[in-house]
Design a protein around this motif. Structure first.
Motif, PDB file in Angstrom:
ATOM      1  N   SER A  16       0.834  -1.206   0.000  1.00  0.00           N
ATOM      2  CA  SER A  16       0.000   0.000   0.000  1.00  0.00           C
ATOM      3  C   SER A  16       0.865   1.250   0.000  1.00  0.00           C
ATOM      4  CB  SER A  16      -0.903   0.003   1.225  1.00  0.00           C
ATOM      5  OG  SER A  16      -0.121  -0.173   2.386  1.00  0.00           O
ATOM      6  N   GLU A  17       2.146   1.075   0.242  1.00  0.00           N
ATOM      7  CA  GLU A  17       3.069   2.206   0.236  1.00  0.00           C
ATOM      8  C   GLU A  17       3.211   2.825  -1.144  1.00  0.00           C
ATOM      9  OE1 GLU A  17       6.655   0.305   1.484  1.00  0.00           O
ATOM     10  OE2 GLU A  17       6.265   0.775   3.589  1.00  0.00           O
ATOM     11  N   ALA A  18       3.136   1.998  -2.152  1.00  0.00           N
ATOM     12  CA  ALA A  18       3.306   2.509  -3.511  1.00  0.00           C
ATOM     13  C   ALA A  18       2.122   3.394  -3.855  1.00  0.00           C
ATOM     14  CB  ALA A  18       3.418   1.361  -4.499  1.00  0.00           C
ATOM     15  N   VAL A  19       2.413   4.589  -4.320  1.00  0.00           N
ATOM     16  CA  VAL A  19       1.371   5.563  -4.592  1.00  0.00           C
ATOM     17  C   VAL A  19       1.268   5.847  -6.089  1.00  0.00           C
ATOM     18  CG1 VAL A  19       0.625   7.930  -4.202  1.00  0.00           C
ATOM     19  CG2 VAL A  19       1.614   6.610  -2.326  1.00  0.00           C
ATOM     20  N   ALA A  20       2.397   6.171  -6.694  1.00  0.00           N
ATOM     21  CA  ALA A  20       2.376   6.505  -8.115  1.00  0.00           C
ATOM     22  C   ALA A  20       1.966   5.276  -8.930  1.00  0.00           C
ATOM     23  CB  ALA A  20       3.754   6.994  -8.553  1.00  0.00           C
ATOM     24  N   GLU A  21       1.148   5.503  -9.921  1.00  0.00           N
ATOM     25  CA  GLU A  21       0.637   4.418 -10.755  1.00  0.00           C
ATOM     26  C   GLU A  21       1.784   3.659 -11.435  1.00  0.00           C
ATOM     27  OE1 GLU A  21      -2.591   2.454 -10.950  1.00  0.00           O
ATOM     28  OE2 GLU A  21      -2.625   4.463 -10.096  1.00  0.00           O
ATOM     29  N   SER A  22       2.766   4.389 -11.907  1.00  0.00           N
ATOM     30  CA  SER A  22       3.890   3.739 -12.579  1.00  0.00           C
ATOM     31  C   SER A  22       4.653   2.856 -11.595  1.00  0.00           C
ATOM     32  CB  SER A  22       4.835   4.782 -13.172  1.00  0.00           C
ATOM     33  OG  SER A  22       5.275   5.685 -12.181  1.00  0.00           O
ATOM     34  N   HIS A  23       4.765   3.303 -10.388  1.00  0.00           N
ATOM     35  CA  HIS A  23       5.462   2.543  -9.357  1.00  0.00           C
ATOM     36  C   HIS A  23       4.724   1.230  -9.088  1.00  0.00           C
ATOM     37  CE1 HIS A  23       7.133   2.533  -4.952  1.00  0.00           C
ATOM     38  NE2 HIS A  23       7.746   1.667  -5.716  1.00  0.00           N
ATOM     39  N   LYS A  24       3.425   1.333  -8.854  1.00  0.00           N
ATOM     40  CA  LYS A  24       2.623   0.140  -8.587  1.00  0.00           C
ATOM     41  C   LYS A  24       2.724  -0.848  -9.737  1.00  0.00           C
ATOM     42  CE  LYS A  24      -1.098   2.708  -6.505  1.00  0.00           C
ATOM     43  NZ  LYS A  24      -2.534   2.955  -6.561  1.00  0.00           N
ATOM     44  N   LEU A  25       2.565  -0.341 -10.950  1.00  0.00           N
ATOM     45  CA  LEU A  25       2.558  -1.234 -12.101  1.00  0.00           C
ATOM     46  C   LEU A  25       3.917  -1.883 -12.336  1.00  0.00           C
ATOM     47  CD1 LEU A  25       0.227   0.746 -14.513  1.00  0.00           C
ATOM     48  CD2 LEU A  25      -0.205  -1.496 -13.498  1.00  0.00           C
ATOM     49  N   MET A  26       4.984  -1.126 -12.122  1.00  0.00           N
ATOM     50  CA  MET A  26       6.305  -1.715 -12.325  1.00  0.00           C
ATOM     51  C   MET A  26       6.580  -2.809 -11.303  1.00  0.00           C
ATOM     52  SD  MET A  26       8.758   1.398 -13.440  1.00  0.00           S
ATOM     53  CE  MET A  26       9.635   0.986 -14.933  1.00  0.00           C
ATOM     54  N   LEU A  27       6.075  -2.631 -10.095  1.00  0.00           N
ATOM     55  CA  LEU A  27       6.230  -3.680  -9.087  1.00  0.00           C
ATOM     56  C   LEU A  27       5.369  -4.885  -9.450  1.00  0.00           C
ATOM     57  CD1 LEU A  27       6.093  -1.554  -5.796  1.00  0.00           C
ATOM     58  CD2 LEU A  27       8.052  -2.842  -6.650  1.00  0.00           C
ATOM     59  N   ARG A  28       4.118  -4.596  -9.795  1.00  0.00           N
ATOM     60  CA  ARG A  28       3.166  -5.652 -10.033  1.00  0.00           C
ATOM     61  C   ARG A  28       3.520  -6.489 -11.268  1.00  0.00           C
ATOM     62  NH1 ARG A  28      -2.238  -6.742 -10.618  1.00  0.00           N
ATOM     63  NH2 ARG A  28      -2.983  -4.976 -11.814  1.00  0.00           N
ATOM     64  N   ALA A  29       3.982  -5.803 -12.292  1.00  0.00           N
ATOM     65  CA  ALA A  29       4.267  -6.495 -13.549  1.00  0.00           C
ATOM     66  C   ALA A  29       5.670  -7.094 -13.566  1.00  0.00           C
ATOM     67  CB  ALA A  29       4.087  -5.529 -14.721  1.00  0.00           C
ATOM     68  N   GLY A  30       6.365  -7.036 -12.445  1.00  0.00           N
ATOM     69  CA  GLY A  30       7.674  -7.688 -12.381  1.00  0.00           C
ATOM     70  C   GLY A  30       8.765  -6.953 -13.144  1.00  0.00           C
ATOM     71  N   TYR A  31       8.754  -5.627 -13.101  1.00  0.00           N
ATOM     72  CA  TYR A  31       9.796  -4.844 -13.777  1.00  0.00           C
ATOM     73  C   TYR A  31      10.913  -4.445 -12.832  1.00  0.00           C
ATOM     74  CZ  TYR A  31       7.286  -4.218 -18.186  1.00  0.00           C
ATOM     75  OH  TYR A  31       6.671  -4.425 -19.388  1.00  0.00           O
ATOM     76  N   VAL A  32      10.551  -4.074 -11.607  1.00  0.00           N
ATOM     77  CA  VAL A  32      11.573  -3.586 -10.674  1.00  0.00           C
ATOM     78  C   VAL A  32      11.353  -4.157  -9.278  1.00  0.00           C
ATOM     79  CG1 VAL A  32      11.890  -1.382 -11.880  1.00  0.00           C
ATOM     80  CG2 VAL A  32      10.221  -1.548 -10.024  1.00  0.00           C
ATOM     81  N   ARG A  33      12.413  -4.120  -8.504  1.00  0.00           N
ATOM     82  CA  ARG A  33      12.333  -4.422  -7.084  1.00  0.00           C
ATOM     83  C   ARG A  33      13.158  -3.384  -6.350  1.00  0.00           C
ATOM     84  NH1 ARG A  33       8.458  -6.731  -8.362  1.00  0.00           N
ATOM     85  NH2 ARG A  33       7.943  -8.921  -8.069  1.00  0.00           N
ATOM     86  N   GLN A  34      12.690  -3.030  -5.158  1.00  0.00           N
ATOM     87  CA  GLN A  34      13.393  -2.008  -4.393  1.00  0.00           C
ATOM     88  C   GLN A  34      14.410  -2.625  -3.455  1.00  0.00           C
ATOM     89  OE1 GLN A  34      10.897   0.405  -1.888  1.00  0.00           O
ATOM     90  NE2 GLN A  34      12.498   1.915  -1.557  1.00  0.00           N
ATOM     91  N   LEU A  35      15.604  -2.073  -3.451  1.00  0.00           N
ATOM     92  CA  LEU A  35      16.647  -2.553  -2.553  1.00  0.00           C
ATOM     93  C   LEU A  35      16.640  -1.760  -1.258  1.00  0.00           C
ATOM     94  CD1 LEU A  35      19.193  -4.240  -1.966  1.00  0.00           C
ATOM     95  CD2 LEU A  35      20.511  -2.417  -3.050  1.00  0.00           C
ATOM     96  N   ALA A  36      16.519  -0.454  -1.365  1.00  0.00           N
ATOM     97  CA  ALA A  36      16.502   0.452  -0.215  1.00  0.00           C
ATOM     98  C   ALA A  36      15.882   1.743  -0.711  1.00  0.00           C
ATOM     99  CB  ALA A  36      17.915   0.687   0.298  1.00  0.00           C
ATOM    100  N   ALA A  37      15.743   2.721   0.170  1.00  0.00           N
ATOM    101  CA  ALA A  37      15.120   3.982  -0.235  1.00  0.00           C
ATOM    102  C   ALA A  37      15.866   4.564  -1.434  1.00  0.00           C
ATOM    103  CB  ALA A  37      15.137   4.967   0.921  1.00  0.00           C
ATOM    104  N   GLY A  38      15.144   4.742  -2.518  1.00  0.00           N
ATOM    105  CA  GLY A  38      15.737   5.365  -3.688  1.00  0.00           C
ATOM    106  C   GLY A  38      16.742   4.508  -4.428  1.00  0.00           C
ATOM    107  N   LEU A  39      16.730   3.216  -4.177  1.00  0.00           N
ATOM    108  CA  LEU A  39      17.638   2.316  -4.896  1.00  0.00           C
ATOM    109  C   LEU A  39      16.833   1.159  -5.472  1.00  0.00           C
ATOM    110  CD1 LEU A  39      20.596   2.230  -2.349  1.00  0.00           C
ATOM    111  CD2 LEU A  39      20.414   3.583  -4.449  1.00  0.00           C
ATOM    112  N   TYR A  40      16.835   1.023  -6.777  1.00  0.00           N
ATOM    113  CA  TYR A  40      16.008   0.026  -7.431  1.00  0.00           C
ATOM    114  C   TYR A  40      16.813  -0.939  -8.287  1.00  0.00           C
ATOM    115  CZ  TYR A  40      11.677   2.009  -5.867  1.00  0.00           C
ATOM    116  OH  TYR A  40      10.637   2.402  -5.070  1.00  0.00           O
ATOM    117  N   ILE A  41      16.325  -2.173  -8.279  1.00  0.00           N
ATOM    118  CA  ILE A  41      16.876  -3.181  -9.173  1.00  0.00           C
ATOM    119  C   ILE A  41      15.983  -3.218 -10.406  1.00  0.00           C
ATOM    120  CG2 ILE A  41      17.240  -5.659  -9.472  1.00  0.00           C
ATOM    121  CD1 ILE A  41      17.652  -5.693  -6.335  1.00  0.00           C
ATOM    122  N   TYR A  42      16.584  -3.120 -11.582  1.00  0.00           N
ATOM    123  CA  TYR A  42      15.821  -3.219 -12.818  1.00  0.00           C
ATOM    124  C   TYR A  42      15.868  -4.670 -13.289  1.00  0.00           C
ATOM    125  CZ  TYR A  42      15.766   1.866 -13.081  1.00  0.00           C
ATOM    126  OH  TYR A  42      15.550   3.192 -12.815  1.00  0.00           O
TER     127      TYR A  42
END
Length: 582
Positions: A16-42
């Motif tokens: 529920s933390e994800a707010v931006a639509e692009s953020h939610k969709l990228m997580l949901r569709a298996g595009y990215v994972r978060q490592l830490a605040a402001g650090l993402y795995i593509y």
RNA sequence: CGGGGCGUAGCGCAGUCUGGUAGCGCGCACGGUUCGGGACCGUGAAGUCGAAGGUUCAAAUCCUUUCGCCCCGACCA
């Protein structure tokens, strides 16, 4: 690519933390994972998108004669000290020491290093113009990383730098970038605007930003539909709608209505904010002057805006330099009155900056006396001020160029271009000899694009309730082939054949060869957002047909496998030419 | 920096107020039935309850400290 072998971890639920639509969709569709605040795995799909965006960037940069280089991310402090940014930039810069105790930093942008290079390699006007660019990781210790991939502490950036021997040359390089940027964002399928912008920490004179309209954006832009004026609110001029002088000014008058008693003091016990006084006196906020005490480098400054306006700190900063707001005690000490009852009158020679909205008319303001306000205060009569546009432009304000009402939109900054001039070349001694043998500083420009922001903006602008809908040129794949009821070997074989023919034709295809039910494959396909789908099912196949589906319109055409391949092949090659954007 | 919220199974969450056997959904493993829009039945594995300290016979729950993540604002007198 076979989906069964790929790391595409789609999930049904997203924090529920994800707010931006692009953020939610990228997580949901298996595009990215978060490592830490402001650090993402593509993950693989996201990285393919980035690769495609970067390919477009390279093509367009190369086409204007820019040359790709690679620069260290780890940099010595020296060059940054020379330009002064070592101290100008504060916690936003990652700093460290090497084993020898030398100060180092992680690059947040590359003006210093590029200019250092130029200072060593460019000596003659004959060597220019030069344009150098790189697509590399930048690091910024952001105060607040947010919105998924939109504001991160580590991010990819395409940054280019131009080196010219004349201002005209700079303008040519700038124009080349401007045009290239338009082609880039159009090819990426974005709806965007080019707006006038602040030069910020870059310094320099002229600057523009490229803005993709989106609710998730952090910036606001002012748009005028009738004359085309486009600007970031940070610098946008606007004329506040003037229907506020009420009652209307008598002929030749100064806007003071007849029932307005100039100088009348009214008791306003404990009413401090505009909102409170406005309600108490039953007067609209536009009838007030708001006085804000600030402490600037040269001492206190009183900023005055109309009651309904917001002070825009960045605009004011351009007038008086860096400042901070005064605290309660300072207000008492300097103005001799407690906060909430400040008026612009009678402060001797203190510097007063007022918004032009207050030039005409008279207003209610603090009486410089606790629990009293004063009516009928008029600029030029009761106080003198320097006039500067220091308010935040709002929807419905009037365009500074043509006077039509402006529109305000939220937007994501996807690119920026700066005419730097000689700020960096002077500091780093990047000089050249001109035709007359005279030594001059190189004239520079710098130009940035955030590929991840392009991706995020593309999703923000192109999605529906089921998932992402990628613009064709930056989709991770051109086509997804979906065999249904995999039990039937003919279906599997037909799908494979289509997939292979597409590959042979240069169409990048993904085949969902997973042993899953049809529903799951359809859901995942829509989520992942590849713009075209070929659905191979048993019943249709018996009639020699497959379905060709458009992800965006959901329109389905039943065609033979050969036709499907032909259509897709054609579609891809023609789509490369135009992007289909704003 | 200021304010608010949240850390419990791989993921999403309940349980905390009012201390007493750690739960639900998804996912995962195995078996079966199903198979064109996130199937169903059965069986099963999986949790130092963010960390440390304290109170207590007993702590996910109360107290203190700390770390992490998210959101809002950076103030408008």
């Amino acid at each position: 690519m076979r989906l069964s072998k790929m790391l595409v971890p789609t999930v049904r639920e997203v924090p529920s933390e994800a707010v931006a639509e692009s953020h939610k969709l990228m997580l949901r569709a298996g595009y990215v994972r978060q490592l830490a605040a402001g650090l993402y795995i593509y993950l693989p799909l996201a990285w393919r998108v980035m690769t495609r965006i970067n390919r477009i960037l390279r093509e367009e940069m190369d086409s204007i004669g820019a040359q790709e280089v690679s620069m260290p991310v780890l940099q010595p402090a020296e060059q940054w000290q020379q330009t002064g940014r070592w101290s100008d930039i504060k916690e936003e810069m990652f700093r460290l020491k090497d084993r020898g105790g030398r100060d180092m930093c992680l690059g947040m942008t590359h003006e210093e290093i590029m200019t250092w290079l130029a200072s060593r390699e460019i000596r003659s006007y004959k060597q220019m113009p030069q344009m150098w660019y790189q697509i590399q990781t930048k690091l910024r210790d952001e105060a607040r990383p947010k919105s998924g991939i939109l504001r991160t502490r580590e991010f990819l950036m395409k940054d280019s730098y131009s080196f010219d021997s004349s201002v005209e040359g700079l303008q040519r390089s700038y124009k080349l970038h401007e045009d290239a940027y338009h082609r880039i964002f159009t090819r990426c399928g974005l709806k965007f605007y080019q707006v006038e912008s602040d030069t910020g920490m870059m310094g320099g004179s002229v600057a523009h930003e490229f803005m993709a309209v989106s609710e998730a954006g952090e910036d606001e832009i002012v748009l005028c539909a009738s004359c085309g004026y486009q600007s970031n609110v940070e610098i946008a001029g606007s004329v506040p709608s003037s229907a506020v002088i009420d009652p209307p000014a008598p002929e030749g008058g100064n806007g003071i209505g007849e029932n307005e008693k100039t100088g009348e003091e009214v008791h306003t016990p404990d009413k401090r904010t505009i909102e409170e006084v406005s309600r108490f006196l039953k007067e609209r906020p536009e009838r007030f002057m708001k006085s804000i005490l600030l402490i600037a480098g040269d001492g206190p400054v009183l900023a005055i805006v109309r009651g309904d306006q917001q002070l825009h700190e960045k605009k004011l900063q351009r007038v008086i330099g860096p400042f901070r707001t005064a605290n309660k005690q300072e207000i008492k000490d300097i103005l001799g009155v407690e906060a909430g009852f400040i008026g612009p009158m009678g402060h001797g020679d203190m510097s007063i900056i007022a918004d032009p909205a207050l030039r005409v008319g008279s207003y209610i303001t603090g009486a410089n006396k606790p629990h009293y306000h004063r009516r009928g205060v008029t600029a030029g009569v009761d106080f003198k001020a320097a006039w500067h546009d220091i308010h935040v432009a709002r929807e419905g304000d009037l365009c500074p160029k043509c006077g039509s009402p402006v529109k305000i939109e939220k937007a994501i900054e996807i690119g920026n271009i700066f005419q730097l001039g000689t700020k960096y070349s002077q500091a780093l001694h990047a000089f050249f000899l001109d035709e007359a043998g005279e030594e001059k500083p190189i004239i520079m420009g710098s130009y940035g694009i955030g590929p991840a922001r392009i991706a995020a903006a593309a999703i923000e602008q192109n999605h529906d309730k089921d998932g992402i809908i990628w613009p064709g040129n930056i989709a991770p794949f051109d086509v997804e082939v979906i065999p249904i009821s995999a039990d039937e070997p003919e279906v599997e074989a037909a799908a494979r054949r289509i997939y292979e023919e597409l590959a042979a034709a240069g169409v990048e295809a993904l085949i969902d060869d997973r042993d899953l039910r049809a529903g799951v494959k359809f859901k995942d396909a829509d989520l992942i957002g590849i713009p075209r789908q070929v659905i191979v099912g048993g019943r249709n196949l018996k009639e020699g047909l497959v379905e060709l589906k458009d992800r965006r319109t959901r329109e389905i055409r039943k065609v033979s496998p050969q036709e499907a391949v032909a259509i897709l092949k054609e579609g891809i090659s023609s789509a490369c030419e135009s992007g289909g954007g704003a």
